[in-house]
Design an enzyme around this catalytic site. Structure first.
Site, PDB file in Angstrom:
ATOM      1  N   ASP A 187       0.882  -1.174   0.105  1.00 27.87           N
ATOM      2  CA  ASP A 187      -0.040  -0.027  -0.050  1.00 27.87           C
ATOM      3  C   ASP A 187       0.856   1.267   0.166  1.00 27.87           C
ATOM      4  O   ASP A 187       1.981   1.060   0.113  1.00 27.87           O
ATOM      5  CB  ASP A 187      -0.862  -0.177   1.133  1.00 27.87           C
ATOM      6  CG  ASP A 187      -0.288  -0.282   2.597  1.00 27.87           C
ATOM      7  OD1 ASP A 187       0.919  -0.401   2.696  1.00 27.87           O
ATOM      8  OD2 ASP A 187      -1.059  -0.706   3.591  1.00 27.87           O
ATOM      9  N   HIS A 219      -7.860  -3.607  10.008  1.00 23.42           N
ATOM     10  CA  HIS A 219      -7.591  -3.562   8.321  1.00 23.42           C
ATOM     11  C   HIS A 219      -6.191  -4.223   8.226  1.00 23.42           C
ATOM     12  O   HIS A 219      -5.297  -4.199   8.936  1.00 23.42           O
ATOM     13  CB  HIS A 219      -7.294  -1.919   7.957  1.00 23.42           C
ATOM     14  CG  HIS A 219      -5.966  -1.217   8.632  1.00 23.42           C
ATOM     15  ND1 HIS A 219      -6.005   0.299   8.689  1.00 23.42           N
ATOM     16  CD2 HIS A 219      -4.636  -1.694   8.894  1.00 23.42           C
ATOM     17  CE1 HIS A 219      -4.898   0.490   9.081  1.00 23.42           C
ATOM     18  NE2 HIS A 219      -3.919  -0.525   9.251  1.00 23.42           N
ATOM     19  N   GLU A 263      -9.870  -0.812   5.016  1.00 23.07           N
ATOM     20  CA  GLU A 263     -10.680  -0.369   6.127  1.00 23.07           C
ATOM     21  C   GLU A 263     -11.813  -1.471   6.307  1.00 23.07           C
ATOM     22  O   GLU A 263     -12.206  -2.008   5.412  1.00 23.07           O
ATOM     23  CB  GLU A 263     -10.756   1.089   5.953  1.00 23.07           C
ATOM     24  CG  GLU A 263      -9.494   1.808   5.946  1.00 23.07           C
ATOM     25  CD  GLU A 263      -8.586   1.843   7.241  1.00 23.07           C
ATOM     26  OE1 GLU A 263      -8.568   1.028   7.997  1.00 23.07           O
ATOM     27  OE2 GLU A 263      -7.697   2.825   7.224  1.00 23.07           O
TER      28      GLU A 263
HETATM   29  C1  F6R Z   1       1.330  -1.042   6.140  1.00 22.32           C
HETATM   30  C2  F6R Z   1       0.024  -1.674   6.265  1.00 22.32           C
HETATM   31  C3  F6R Z   1      -0.916  -1.342   7.372  1.00 22.32           C
HETATM   32  C4  F6R Z   1      -0.107  -1.623   8.785  1.00 22.32           C
HETATM   33  C5  F6R Z   1      -0.950  -1.759  10.036  1.00 22.32           C
HETATM   34  C6  F6R Z   1      -0.254  -1.885  11.131  1.00 22.32           C
HETATM   35  O1  F6R Z   1       1.921  -1.392   4.658  1.00 22.32           O
HETATM   36  O2  F6R Z   1      -0.398  -2.109   5.301  1.00 22.32           O
HETATM   37  O3  F6R Z   1      -2.068  -2.337   7.480  1.00 22.32           O
HETATM   38  O4  F6R Z   1       0.405  -3.106   8.725  1.00 22.32           O
HETATM   39  O5  F6R Z   1      -1.486  -0.085  10.142  1.00 22.32           O
HETATM   40  O6  F6R Z   1       0.840  -0.981  11.489  1.00 22.32           O
HETATM   41  P1  F6R Z   1       2.007  -0.946  12.394  1.00 22.32           P
HETATM   42  O7  F6R Z   1       2.546  -2.378  12.165  1.00 22.32           O
HETATM   43  O8  F6R Z   1       2.611   0.317  12.559  1.00 22.32           O
HETATM   44  O9  F6R Z   1       1.193  -1.240  13.957  1.00 22.32           O
END
Ligand code: F6R
Length: 245
Positions: free
Chosen positions: A67, A138, A143
């Protein structure tokens, strides 16, 4: 779906790295889907170490990123495109020509997303997709409410995601409100999926995703139906799971 619980963040990264190294040994031209965010950082460090010790040859891997924020081109320091190169890809012997990193600066988004899907197909599909999980469930930036049939698309970030990701931008108002993301169907088609979750703030959502109903309100719950999805949690992220007697 398989669940692996490790004692802490470090061992979670090591476990995930072990699986990825094995996959690259089996298939040197592995098609790897990469997540950003904090959770996979330890894993990427482990893979960099493996490169430095000459344990693994990354020269043939093909990478796709999961993403990207809309409006952030690849030279912006908070773009996932930039960060993935800085924290991981530029520190291993992966080849630039094998990088497919979404560019948030594009104009014709719809066409661009279609082309991205075609590139994944042309590469033979994703062999191994790495995921984190948002506090609202997500995966990628899919979302709650996103269709399970979705392909790579433009999406609006949920309020909770904007709040959660303000830590990367300094303040909430600077977080982009829209993003490009592989869709849930794109992710689901991956041959193997590793979802990493660490820390007590992921405990509630990990339990819902793993033990709750499969619902688009918790996008990660779709992985319960995937034949080859592995959730790797550390103890604190696993603390709300029903204990095995
Ligand atoms: C990032 C992504 C998001 C994160 C998620 C958790 O490429 O796709 O889905 O994996 O928001 O983020 P962290 O690891 O920072 O808690």
């Amino acid at each position: 779906m398989k669940i692996i619980i490790k004692k802490d963040y470090d061992s979670l990264g090591k476990e995930a790295a072990k699986i990825i190294k094995e996959a690259i040994r089996q298939k040197p031209n592995l098609v790897l889907g990469l997540a950003s965010g904090n959770t996979p950082l330890g894993l990427y460090q482990e893979l960099i170490k493996a490169h430095k010790k000459n344990e693994i040859d990354f020269s043939k891997i093909i990478v796709f990123n999961l993403d990207e924020y809309l409006g952030l081109s690849g030279n912006y320091s908070q773009s996932y495109n930039y960060l993935l190169r800085k924290i991981f890809l530029n520190q291993i012997n992966a080849e630039r020509r094998n990088f497919h990193l979404l560019n948030g600066g594009v104009k014709n988004v719809e066409k661009y997303c279609q082309i991205y899907e075609e590139e994944i197909k042309k590469a033979g599909g994703i062999d191994l997709q790495i995921l984190g999980i948002g506090s609202n469930g997500h995966i990628g930036f899919n979302e709650p409410g996103t269709s399970f049939d979705s392909k790579t698309h433009l999406t609006e970030l949920a309020e909770s995601t904007i709040k959660d990701n303000a830590r990367f931008f300094g303040q909430e108002k600077d977080v982009p409100k829209r993003a490009l993301t592989m869709g849930l169907q794109t992710i689901f088609k991956a041959e193997k999926i590793l979802l990493l979750a660490s820390g007590p703030n992921k405990a509630d959502i990990a339990a819902k995703a793993i033990e709750g109903p499969v619902t688009s309100e918790i996008p990660a719950s779709i992985l319960q139906k995937h034949p080859n999805a592995i959730f790797i949690l550390d103890k604190s992220a696993a603390k709300k799971l029903t204990p095995i007697p």
